[in-house]
Design an enzyme around this catalytic site. Structure first.
Site, PDB file in Angstrom:
ATOM      1  N   LYS A   1       1.228  -1.291  -0.005  1.00 55.04           N
ATOM      2  CA  LYS A   1      -0.335  -0.048   0.160  1.00 55.04           C
ATOM      3  C   LYS A   1       1.420   1.456   0.114  1.00 55.04           C
ATOM      4  O   LYS A   1       2.220   1.265   0.398  1.00 55.04           O
ATOM      5  CB  LYS A   1      -1.250  -0.038   1.389  1.00 55.04           C
TER       6      LYS A   1
ATOM      7  N   ARG B   1      -9.881   0.054  15.400  1.00 55.79           N
ATOM      8  CA  ARG B   1      -9.501   0.903  13.828  1.00 55.79           C
ATOM      9  C   ARG B   1     -10.708   0.963  13.190  1.00 55.79           C
ATOM     10  O   ARG B   1     -11.302   1.116  13.470  1.00 55.79           O
ATOM     11  CB  ARG B   1      -8.484   1.576  13.100  1.00 55.79           C
TER      12      ARG B   1
ATOM     13  N   TYR C   1      14.135  31.510   2.818  1.00 52.64           N
ATOM     14  CA  TYR C   1      13.691  32.057   3.008  1.00 52.64           C
ATOM     15  C   TYR C   1      13.762  32.773   4.481  1.00 52.64           C
ATOM     16  O   TYR C   1      13.464  30.943   5.651  1.00 52.64           O
ATOM     17  CB  TYR C   1      12.275  31.180   2.932  1.00 52.64           C
TER      18      TYR C   1
ATOM     19  N   MET D   1      10.803  24.677  -1.735  1.00 50.22           N
ATOM     20  CA  MET D   1       9.118  23.724  -2.233  1.00 50.22           C
ATOM     21  C   MET D   1      10.911  22.783  -3.207  1.00 50.22           C
ATOM     22  O   MET D   1      10.267  21.645  -3.750  1.00 50.22           O
ATOM     23  CB  MET D   1       8.621  24.206  -3.833  1.00 50.22           C
TER      24      MET D   1
END
Ligand code: PLP
Length: 377
Positions: free
Chosen positions: A40, A138, A267, A315
């Site tokens: 997964k 869960r 930044y 980014m």
């Protein structure tokens, strides 16, 4: 129009030989029992198609995925396998689940009824795995509700409850008291459901494969250990040390500059050079999955030397202080985010520790912008 050809500078290398090694190690722990690799979350960030294709080649035919969407993607990529969808979902996914031959994990009557209808309509049968909540808290039905649930399923001819399953919340902790109680409870559920044609009972994740041999039952569902990462630092079984990390994450230096002391970088200027420094720029940032909270908290490896990342991770780019490599560092040099270089290594665990999270999240967070490159085939 011809496409420009250019390989990305920031890539994740997937060592299939190490995947094979880890799988063999896990299989040795469970002997002849079925092992259903969990792939997964894009195979924990390693590339689900790459990993599944390799595991199919090694003879594995049943995989754990999160949901039908992951199963469809793998089916469309030509992976011929059975997908056990581990997350609870809604009846609206029944037809897709049946169409792609998934074996969903179920825990509501609404879901089994919808699946049975979808199977009938498609002229097929659907196999499901009933989730029993022995303490994970869960999803899953309570142990005492299992016989009545199975009785209801018996009335659905197009549906077969093939499996009974449960999951551990703390098998990776040193204290196994709770996990052992869960195993006992699951055992009692299995006893109480003889006669319902259950074929496979399964409970173990990676931690349990190493530390709770009694939880093997008929099949095991390891995830993280396949990728060579430890479920936690508290695993007692010494063989966990033999795992080999499958993923390496590397980038390249695209800019180098000398900077005097006292200059703010990136930044917010949260970093100022303390001395005249040689600063390198690498094209990796939070859009690649390098968490911005790691700013000023991590080392990258260049020429076998640990070089501190400095200033805010942005980014698409980050900075590293390569002053220690003055006269050596060059444009194009490899910079390792996770992996080994000469005698140094940075692990997913190192990043996880700085972030206050687990290695699972660090590797799963690597985004699709980062190509997964197969090595060691
Ligand atoms: C993710 C998952 C696993 C695998 O867990 P690891 O700790 O990665 O081995 C097994 N079972 C279920 C139900 C899961 O969701």
């Amino acid at each position: 129009m011809p496409q420009p050809s250019a390989s990305r500078l920031t890539r994740a290398f997937i060592h299939l030989d190490r995947l094979t090694h880890n799988l063999r190690l896990l299989q040795q722990q469970v002997g002849e029992r079925a092992l259903w690799p969990v792939i997964k979350g894009n195979a924990y960030g390693h590339g689900a198609q790459i990993v599944a294709r390799h595991l199919v080649r090694l003879g594995y035919d049943t995989f754990g995925v999160a949901d039908v969407h992951e199963a469809i993607e793998l089916n469309e990529a030509g992976i011929d396998a059975t997908f056990v969808t581990l997350s609870a979902t809604l009846p609206e996914h029944s037809e897709a689940l049946v169409a792609c031959g998934c074996e969903p994990v179920v825990c509501t009557l609404e879901m089994v009824e919808a699946l049975a209808r979808a199977a009938l309509k498609a002229g097929r049968r659907v196999s499901v795995h009933l989730k029993v909540d022995t303490g994970m808290g869960r999803v899953g039905i309570r142990p005492n509700e299992v016989p009545a649930f199975l009785e209801r399923c018996r009335a659905l001819p197009a549906l077969r409850v093939r499996g009974l399953m449960s999951h551990f919340p703390s098998a990776d902790e040193a204290d196994k008291t709770f996990s052992k109680q869960q195993i006992e409870q699951f055992r009692r559920v299995i006893e109480a459901t003889k006669g319902y044609g259950i074929e496979v009972c399964h409970m173990a994740n990676s931690a349990a494969v190493f530390d709770l041999p009694d939880s093997d039952f008929d099949a095991v569902r390891p995830g993280i250990a396949l990728y060579g990462l430890r479920p936690s630092s508290e695993i007692a079984n010494p063989r966990v040390q033999e795992l080999k990390p499958v993923l390496e994450w590397k980038t390249r230096i695209t800019f180098l500059k000398e900077v005097p002391a006292g200059v703010g970088l990136s930044y917010g200027h949260v970093f100022h050079t303390q001395r005249p420094s040689l600063i390198a720029t690498v094209p990796v940032g939070y859009a690649d999955g390098l968490n911005r909270s790691l700013s000023n908290q991590l080392d990258l490896l260049v020429r076998g030397v640990r070089c501190p990342q400095v200033g805010r991770i942005t980014m698409d780019m980050s900075l590293i202080d390569v002053t220690a490599l003055r006269g050596q560092a060059e444009l194009g040099d490899e910079a390792v985010i996770i992996g080994r270089q000469r005698n140094e290594e940075v692990t997913a665990d190192d990043l996880a520790e700085s972030l206050g999270t687990i290695n699972y999240e660090v590797v799963t967070a690597i985004t699709h912008r980062v190509p997964r490159v197969v090595v060691g085939e």
